[in-house]
Design a protein around this motif. Structure first.
Motif, PDB file in Angstrom:
ATOM      1  N   GLU A  36       0.820  -1.210   0.000  1.00 44.91           N
ATOM      2  CA  GLU A  36       0.000   0.000   0.000  1.00 44.91           C
ATOM      3  C   GLU A  36       0.854   1.260   0.000  1.00 44.91           C
ATOM      4  O   GLU A  36       0.314   2.363  -0.009  1.00 44.91           O
ATOM      5  N   SER A  37       2.180   1.094   0.020  1.00 42.17           N
ATOM      6  CA  SER A  37       3.090   2.236   0.001  1.00 42.17           C
ATOM      7  C   SER A  37       4.231   1.937  -0.961  1.00 42.17           C
ATOM      8  O   SER A  37       4.547   0.779  -1.235  1.00 42.17           O
ATOM      9  N   THR A  38       4.865   2.980  -1.466  1.00 40.97           N
ATOM     10  CA  THR A  38       5.872   2.825  -2.519  1.00 40.97           C
ATOM     11  C   THR A  38       7.210   2.328  -2.008  1.00 40.97           C
ATOM     12  O   THR A  38       8.009   1.812  -2.786  1.00 40.97           O
ATOM     13  N   ASP A  39       7.500   2.499  -0.711  1.00 38.26           N
ATOM     14  CA  ASP A  39       8.811   2.143  -0.172  1.00 38.26           C
ATOM     15  C   ASP A  39       8.643   1.379   1.132  1.00 38.26           C
ATOM     16  O   ASP A  39       7.719   1.645   1.908  1.00 38.26           O
ATOM     17  N   GLY A  40       9.568   0.458   1.381  1.00 40.59           N
ATOM     18  CA  GLY A  40       9.551  -0.212   2.672  1.00 40.59           C
ATOM     19  C   GLY A  40      10.224  -1.566   2.645  1.00 40.59           C
ATOM     20  O   GLY A  40      10.213  -2.278   1.637  1.00 40.59           O
ATOM     21  N   LEU A  41      10.821  -1.926   3.774  1.00 44.09           N
ATOM     22  CA  LEU A  41      11.516  -3.199   3.956  1.00 44.09           C
ATOM     23  C   LEU A  41      10.512  -4.271   4.369  1.00 44.09           C
ATOM     24  O   LEU A  41       9.809  -4.119   5.367  1.00 44.09           O
ATOM     25  N   LEU A  42      10.446  -5.362   3.616  1.00 41.26           N
ATOM     26  CA  LEU A  42       9.510  -6.441   3.921  1.00 41.26           C
ATOM     27  C   LEU A  42      10.192  -7.619   4.608  1.00 41.26           C
ATOM     28  O   LEU A  42       9.597  -8.256   5.479  1.00 41.26           O
ATOM     29  N   LEU A  43      11.437  -7.937   4.241  1.00 39.89           N
ATOM     30  CA  LEU A  43      12.136  -9.094   4.817  1.00 39.89           C
ATOM     31  C   LEU A  43      13.577  -8.719   5.107  1.00 39.89           C
ATOM     32  O   LEU A  43      14.247  -8.101   4.268  1.00 39.89           O
ATOM     33  N   TYR A  44      14.061  -9.101   6.306  1.00 41.09           N
ATOM     34  CA  TYR A  44      15.465  -8.870   6.661  1.00 41.09           C
ATOM     35  C   TYR A  44      15.942  -9.972   7.593  1.00 41.09           C
ATOM     36  O   TYR A  44      15.263 -10.344   8.550  1.00 41.09           O
ATOM     37  N   ASN A  45      17.126 -10.507   7.304  1.00 39.94           N
ATOM     38  CA  ASN A  45      17.809 -11.435   8.204  1.00 39.94           C
ATOM     39  C   ASN A  45      19.298 -11.127   8.138  1.00 39.94           C
ATOM     40  O   ASN A  45      19.879 -11.073   7.050  1.00 39.94           O
ATOM     41  N   GLY A  46      19.903 -10.888   9.291  1.00 38.77           N
ATOM     42  CA  GLY A  46      21.308 -10.521   9.341  1.00 38.77           C
ATOM     43  C   GLY A  46      22.152 -11.532  10.089  1.00 38.77           C
ATOM     44  O   GLY A  46      21.645 -12.446  10.751  1.00 38.77           O
ATOM     45  N   VAL A  69      11.995  -3.822  10.997  1.00 37.63           N
ATOM     46  CA  VAL A  69      12.949  -4.257  12.023  1.00 37.63           C
ATOM     47  C   VAL A  69      12.774  -3.349  13.238  1.00 37.63           C
ATOM     48  O   VAL A  69      12.241  -2.236  13.118  1.00 37.63           O
ATOM     49  N   PRO A  70      13.210  -3.792  14.426  1.00 38.29           N
ATOM     50  CA  PRO A  70      13.011  -2.954  15.615  1.00 38.29           C
ATOM     51  C   PRO A  70      13.709  -1.601  15.534  1.00 38.29           C
ATOM     52  O   PRO A  70      13.157  -0.585  15.965  1.00 38.29           O
ATOM     53  N   ASP A  71      14.938  -1.564  14.983  1.00 40.12           N
ATOM     54  CA  ASP A  71      15.702  -0.315  14.955  1.00 40.12           C
ATOM     55  C   ASP A  71      16.581  -0.320  13.708  1.00 40.12           C
ATOM     56  O   ASP A  71      17.437  -1.202  13.547  1.00 40.12           O
ATOM     57  N   TYR A  72      16.388   0.648  12.829  1.00 37.94           N
ATOM     58  CA  TYR A  72      17.145   0.684  11.572  1.00 37.94           C
ATOM     59  C   TYR A  72      18.606   1.066  11.781  1.00 37.94           C
ATOM     60  O   TYR A  72      19.419   0.908  10.868  1.00 37.94           O
ATOM     61  N   ARG A  73      18.961   1.519  12.973  1.00 41.71           N
ATOM     62  CA  ARG A  73      20.372   1.757  13.271  1.00 41.71           C
ATOM     63  C   ARG A  73      21.130   0.453  13.474  1.00 41.71           C
ATOM     64  O   ARG A  73      22.364   0.449  13.463  1.00 41.71           O
ATOM     65  N   ASP A  74      20.395  -0.655  13.626  1.00 43.03           N
ATOM     66  CA  ASP A  74      21.023  -1.948  13.881  1.00 43.03           C
ATOM     67  C   ASP A  74      21.080  -2.839  12.650  1.00 43.03           C
ATOM     68  O   ASP A  74      21.301  -4.046  12.768  1.00 43.03           O
ATOM     69  N   ILE A  75      20.866  -2.277  11.467  1.00 38.82           N
ATOM     70  CA  ILE A  75      21.052  -3.049  10.238  1.00 38.82           C
ATOM     71  C   ILE A  75      22.029  -2.290   9.346  1.00 38.82           C
ATOM     72  O   ILE A  75      22.145  -1.060   9.443  1.00 38.82           O
ATOM     73  N   PRO A  76      22.775  -2.978   8.486  1.00 38.21           N
ATOM     74  CA  PRO A  76      23.776  -2.299   7.660  1.00 38.21           C
ATOM     75  C   PRO A  76      23.147  -1.234   6.764  1.00 38.21           C
ATOM     76  O   PRO A  76      22.077  -1.463   6.174  1.00 38.21           O
ATOM     77  N   PRO A  77      23.782  -0.081   6.617  1.00 39.80           N
ATOM     78  CA  PRO A  77      23.263   0.950   5.703  1.00 39.80           C
ATOM     79  C   PRO A  77      23.138   0.460   4.266  1.00 39.80           C
ATOM     80  O   PRO A  77      22.311   0.970   3.503  1.00 39.80           O
ATOM     81  N   SER A  78      23.949  -0.540   3.894  1.00 40.43           N
ATOM     82  CA  SER A  78      23.913  -1.036   2.515  1.00 40.43           C
ATOM     83  C   SER A  78      22.640  -1.806   2.192  1.00 40.43           C
ATOM     84  O   SER A  78      22.424  -2.183   1.041  1.00 40.43           O
ATOM     85  N   THR A  79      21.767  -2.037   3.196  1.00 47.68           N
ATOM     86  CA  THR A  79      20.458  -2.607   2.869  1.00 47.68           C
ATOM     87  C   THR A  79      19.634  -1.623   2.045  1.00 47.68           C
ATOM     88  O   THR A  79      18.786  -2.024   1.249  1.00 47.68           O
ATOM     89  N   GLY A  80      19.865  -0.322   2.281  1.00 43.44           N
ATOM     90  CA  GLY A  80      19.153   0.699   1.526  1.00 43.44           C
ATOM     91  C   GLY A  80      17.799   1.074   2.085  1.00 43.44           C
ATOM     92  O   GLY A  80      17.042   1.793   1.425  1.00 43.44           O
ATOM     93  N   TYR A  81      17.463   0.634   3.311  1.00 38.87           N
ATOM     94  CA  TYR A  81      16.127   0.886   3.854  1.00 38.87           C
ATOM     95  C   TYR A  81      16.201   1.637   5.177  1.00 38.87           C
ATOM     96  O   TYR A  81      17.112   1.427   5.983  1.00 38.87           O
ATOM     97  N   SER A  82      15.195   2.492   5.387  1.00 39.03           N
ATOM     98  CA  SER A  82      15.078   3.214   6.651  1.00 39.03           C
ATOM     99  C   SER A  82      13.645   3.218   7.168  1.00 39.03           C
ATOM    100  O   SER A  82      13.348   3.870   8.154  1.00 39.03           O
ATOM    101  N   ARG A  83      12.762   2.491   6.493  1.00 41.11           N
ATOM    102  CA  ARG A  83      11.371   2.410   6.936  1.00 41.11           C
ATOM    103  C   ARG A  83      10.811   1.036   6.599  1.00 41.11           C
ATOM    104  O   ARG A  83      11.360   0.312   5.768  1.00 41.11           O
ATOM    105  N   GLY A  84       9.690   0.702   7.241  1.00 41.79           N
ATOM    106  CA  GLY A  84       9.088  -0.605   7.067  1.00 41.79           C
ATOM    107  C   GLY A  84       8.047  -0.639   5.960  1.00 41.79           C
ATOM    108  O   GLY A  84       7.600   0.387   5.437  1.00 41.79           O
ATOM    109  N   PHE A  85       7.658  -1.839   5.637  1.00 44.69           N
ATOM    110  CA  PHE A  85       6.654  -2.109   4.611  1.00 44.69           C
ATOM    111  C   PHE A  85       5.270  -1.741   5.133  1.00 44.69           C
ATOM    112  O   PHE A  85       4.964  -1.930   6.313  1.00 44.69           O
TER     113      PHE A  85
END
Length: 486
Positions: free
Chosen positions: A125-135, A222-238
């Motif tokens: 329903e939105s143009t941007d957002g992270l749907l799946l992440y595993n680190g 994810v709970p906190d976008y400061r805890d995932i690598p910047p190279s994921t390219g995401y700062s908001r959720g799906f």
């Protein structure tokens, strides 16, 4: 003192697996009534509490919580009992309500070091957002895999230690529509399949090939976008709904398997989309569109849109066998010289052609106790996985068998003589729309597969048992999308 009256706001309540549920009672009395809850034919959920307003709160619904409940109120006049039925269904999660950060947490993906295979069905329903992440770590470092939308375009990224592979589609996904993507990875190589579009591919840089994943898997955000690598390219959720997650061919139960959830609500696909017709009952389910329709007798199809007959004497002709289908309707199994919906047309077959549900059945293979040789030609129209030939000891598939199958675009000769299967795979992928000559042989526990003019491939099974049982109760079945025996 007046008798307390208890009014249930809903006699029928649905809740998704893993999500909270509240069964409400409105208590009105001139005195302080005592309210208790019971579950008919069972115990109340282990985790529950009765609120001050008399409602029963279950913080996390489990499969066994389905059933009839009753709230009981008692005052000086006597008790009152009113039933409420709780139906527990699959969780089709909705993320991002009111711009909240919402996510589901799971155990890390396993067996992902060399390869990865994930299928997702979702409704954005939105143009941007992270749907799946595993680190690899719960910090902004290490390997990772992620998928989401960037400016409405699907994007698959993974990092195996030397920088991310970025695989991006070239078409925008329509919002408020269901879409399916397939994420595949083998070492450094990745593939993104989007709906029916051609494959998008990419390669990770550097020499590293293994993907280390040790932190939780997150869906939705994810709970906190400061805890995932910047190279994921995401700062908001799906923002939107997720109906299906399949890992290496196995569907996840999105509610039951979740470790925790935050700000997630069920997407009520049945009430919002109302897909079932002709009196069909809609149930939330973790498949492509998030629901299944339970059709009344005489109807079938994905939405109960098809009117279907059931078996009756003579429906499949004097020699055909009629079978009622679980989803409604019937199917005719015709003798070899007849065809048609009701086995009414005579045909002569030289090179039989198959779809994914058709087959020819013969008497069981004789004389295959110690040695066996099978020669056939076939011409695959498509290279999807499927069975070409199968012969087993028992119909339940639990004992000895032989089979020729197409798997991952290769031909495989499989057999089990009592101590586990041998799997012999062709050296090279098959080619669609070309005749292929096959020789499959077994001598004791040793097997050999020859495809066209390629060098033969050999293998053997463990030495516990060298004999196929001499009584095979099920005839060999040629099944799938191939032409055979030219």
């Amino acid at each position: 003192m007046a008798k307390p009256s208890i009014n249930t706001f809903q006699e029928y309540t649905t809740a998704a697996l893993g999500s909270p549920a509240q069964l409400k009672c409105n208590i009105q009395s001139s005195g302080p009534p005592r309210v208790t809850w019971i579950k008919k034919d069972g115990e109340l959920p282990y985790e529950h509490e009765v609120s001050q307003d008399g409602s029963l709160y279950i913080p996390r619904v489990r499969e066994g919580d389905t059933g009839a409940y009753a709230c009981q109120g008692s005052g000086q006049v006597g008790p009152s009992v009113y039933p409420v039925y709780l139906f527990v269904g699959a969780l089709v999660p909705y993320f991002g309500r009111n711009n909240e950060n919402s996510y589901l947490e799971y155990l890390p993906l396993t067996d992902a070091y060399q390869d990865l295979d994930i299928l997702l069905s979702f409704r954005p329903e939105s143009t941007d957002g992270l749907l799946l992440y595993n680190g690899q770590y719960p910090t902004a470092a290490g390997d990772f895999v992620c998928f989401g939308l960037q400016q409405q375009v699907p994007e698959f990224r993974f990092d195996v230690g030397s920088g991310p592979a970025i695989i991006r589609g070239n078409r925008s996904l329509e919002l408020n529509k269901w879409h399916t993507v397939h994420l595949k990875r083998s070492k450094k190589n990745g593939t993104l399949l989007v709906n029916d579009e051609p494959a998008y591919v990419g390669v990770a840089p550097g020499q590293h090939e293994g993907l280390d994943l040790g932190a939780p898997l997150y869906l939705g955000s994810v709970p906190d976008y400061r805890d995932i690598p910047p190279s994921t390219g995401y700062s908001r959720g799906f923002v939107g709904s997720l109906s299906q997650v399949q890992v290496k061919g196995v569907n996840m139960n999105l509610g039951a398997e979740a470790v925790s959830l935050k700000n997630v609500i069920p997407y009520d696909v049945c009430a919002i989309e109302r897909p079932c017709v002709n009196g069909g009952t809609c149930r939330a389910f973790n498949i492509r569109y998030g629901y299944v329709c339970e059709c009344p007798s005489g109807f079938g199809g994905e939405k109960c849109e098809q009117r279907r007959e059931t078996c009756s004497p003579g429906l499949c002709g004097p020699e055909g066998r009629c079978v009622n289908l679980p989803q409604g309707g019937y199917s005719c199994a015709c003798p070899l010289r007849l065809t048609g919906d009701r086995c009414s047309r005579t045909i002569q077959i030289a090179d039989p052609a198959f779809d994914r549900t058709s087959f020819i059945s013969y008497d069981t293979i004789k004389g295959g106790l110690m040695t066996l040789s099978i020669k056939l030609d076939f011409n695959p129209r498509r290279l999807e996985d499927g069975i070409i030939l199968y012969n087993a000891q028992k119909a339940d598939g639990k004992q000895d068998f032989i089979a020729l199958v197409v798997k991952d675009r290769h031909l495989e000769f499989r057999f089990d003589v009592g101590s586990g299967p041998a799997i012999i795979r062709s050296r090279y992928p098959l080619r669609a729309n070309e005749w292929t000559k096959v020789v499959a042989e077994r001598r004791g526990r040793e097997g050999m597969l020859t495809v066209n003019d390629e060098e033969s491939v050999n293998a053997q099974v463990a030495a516990n048992d060298r004999q196929l049982y001499d009584r095979l109760d099920r005839g060999d079945v040629i099944r799938g999308i191939w032409s055979t025996h030219r």
